[in-house]
Design an enzyme around this catalytic site. Structure first.
Site, mmCIF file in Angstrom:
data_model
loop_
_atom_site.group_PDB
_atom_site.id
_atom_site.type_symbol
_atom_site.label_atom_id
_atom_site.label_comp_id
_atom_site.label_asym_id
_atom_site.label_seq_id
_atom_site.Cartn_x
_atom_site.Cartn_y
_atom_site.Cartn_z
ATOM 1 C CG HIS A 311 -1.982 1.226 1.367
ATOM 2 N ND1 HIS A 311 -1.839 1.932 0.806
ATOM 3 C CD2 HIS A 311 -3.684 0.740 0.450
ATOM 4 C CE1 HIS A 311 -3.387 3.316 1.088
ATOM 5 N NE2 HIS A 311 -3.864 2.302 0.385
ATOM 6 C CG ASP A 369 -7.908 -2.331 -2.884
ATOM 7 O OD1 ASP A 369 -8.689 -1.808 -2.526
ATOM 8 O OD2 ASP A 369 -6.846 -1.864 -3.206
#
Length: 434
Positions: A311, A369
């Site tokens: 991330h 995700d």
């Protein structure tokens, strides 16, 4: 004001200048450089705003090193386990979790606004049925300003509040309509007796010939997806909404701009890209080929990327991913899908990446995700619709950020500067001399 300052000195003999150092309640201090150009005639250069605070905010705080996410001071883990999405919406919009009376009032306000103008159906029919849902949603959300002209004055707090309720209430209806249109099924109207997430899933999966039977595990999973995606500080789409609204445009247009930004595969489209990666591995041999795939990912000369891991902000385990991982396994168990080839592949890839020193040393943990895509696929949501559901969830965060900016006495229209590297002044020559 602050008594602390930071001094900037120059190697060319220019006089040093000082700037105030500001402190937030938590997080890094910031150097207030608003007077830099006036004092020095120079700008800062910060592509991607990696070291720039563009606003003051009291909504969401992220500590990427600790893997911490707070909405209005509440840990995301606490909210996800003890609140529903509309509780979180109230918190983000108004600063506090609702009491019983406030909750009943807020839930009713949202529920009573879930229907959309019938003309939206005819607007929707102008799109091709195979259009990407995010293309459709960008148009539908932007068009809401034409259907609700009584609440488009950004500088009227009452109108902004009405627009907020309308957007939160109608986004599930619009996403479900976009889906139904794409598969040629009749639209399903919202039902006021159902909770927010259950209502959305009914509009998605019910038909006139067979109603949707509410599954509490699946509804709770969808509600958790909404909570975990509700806001995430000054990300690309939130910054887009703020920048768009800084011009004074109406709330629907600003949120439509956020939807468009979220569409990017590096932002909201990441969960879609993750599932497409799993499909590619499955097509090449599935679990037996994971080792080969991992080696390609490690090869710096390869173009193969591991989607759904790592991330931009988190350098630790994304706290949303931990929660979504729990939900993922609950959903797979509820639906009996642990032996499904695609989900077995996803779990095998997760296990290898969590144990491989290459990924662990680089802090490339699975992100939200990765799991949210698996959960949505298991529930039956088509992959192209993932980002539209992300937009549905993030709408409340965008509105809260927009409201905060408009109420900030220091807010100005956004106007980034640049480091110009183009041609110096020149004159136009006659065409025969060019």
């Amino acid at each position: 004001m602050t008594d602390r300052t930071a001094t900037l000195s120059f190697s060319d003999g220019s006089p040093s200048v000082s700037f105030p150092v500001l402190s937030g309640t938590i997080g890094p201090d910031v150097i207030d450089i608003r007077s830099l150009y006036g004092k020095t005639g120079k700008f800062t250069y910060d592509p991607g705003f990696m070291s720039t605070a563009a606003c003051r905010s009291a909504i969401t705080y992220i500590d990427g090193d600790k893997g911490e996410l707070l909405y209005r001071g509440y840990a995301i883990e606490d909210l996800a386990r003890h609140c529903d999405f509309l509780d979180v919406c109230h918190l983000l919009l108004y600063g506090e979790l609702p009491d019983a009376a406030q909750r009943a009032d807020f839930d009713q306000r949202v529920t009573r606004h879930t229907m959309v103008n019938e003309q939206m159906q005819f607007f929707l029919r102008g799109f091709r049925r195979d259009a990407h849902p995010m293309a459709v949603m960008t148009g539908l959300v932007g068009a809401m300003s034409a259907f609700y002209p009584d609440s488009i004055n950004l500088h009227d707090a009452h109108q902004r509040d009405i627009s907020a309720i309308r957007l939160i209430a109608k986004m599930p209806t619009l996403v479900a309509m976009a889906y139904k249109y794409s598969v040629g099924q009749p639209y399903m109207y919202p039902r006021n007796e159902l909770a927010y997430a259950a209502n959305f899933m009914r509009m998605m999966f019910a038909t006139p010939c067979e109603d949707y039977k509410v599954n509490d595990v699946l509804v709770r999973a969808m509600d958790r997806i909404f909570i975990l995606h509700a806001d995430h500080e000054q990300n690309a789409s939130t910054s887009t909404v703020r920048l768009c609204a800084s011009s004074g445009t109406n709330p629907f247009a600003a949120i439509a701009a956020g939807v468009a930004c979220l569409w990017g595969p590096a932002h909201g489209g990441a969960n879609e890209a993750c599932l497409n990666m799993l499909y590619d591995i499955q097509a090449q041999g599935g679990v037996a080929r994971i080792g080969e795939f991992i080696e390609k990912v490690k090869d710096k000369n390869s173009t193969v990327r591991l989607m759904g891991f790592g991330h931009r902000v988190y350098k630790n385990y994304d706290p949303r991913a931990k929660l979504m991982r729990e939900t993922c396994h609950e959903v797979l168990s509820e639906l009996g899908l642990h032996d499904d080839p695609l989900f077995k592949l996803a779990m095998a890839l997760e296990k290898i990446a969590l144990e491989d020193d290459y990924f662990v040393s680089r802090k490339l943990y699975p992100n939200v995700d990765y799991y949210s895509g698996i959960v949505q696929k298991a529930i039956g949501i088509p992959v192209p619709l993932f980002t539209a559901i992300f937009a549905l969830a993030r709408t409340v965060g965008w509105i809260a950020q927009l409201n905060e900016m408009i109420a900030d006495p220091e807010y100005k229209i956004g106007r980034p500067r640049q480091l110009f590297v183009g041609a110096t002044p020149r004159t136009v020559k006659p065409i025969a001399q060019r």
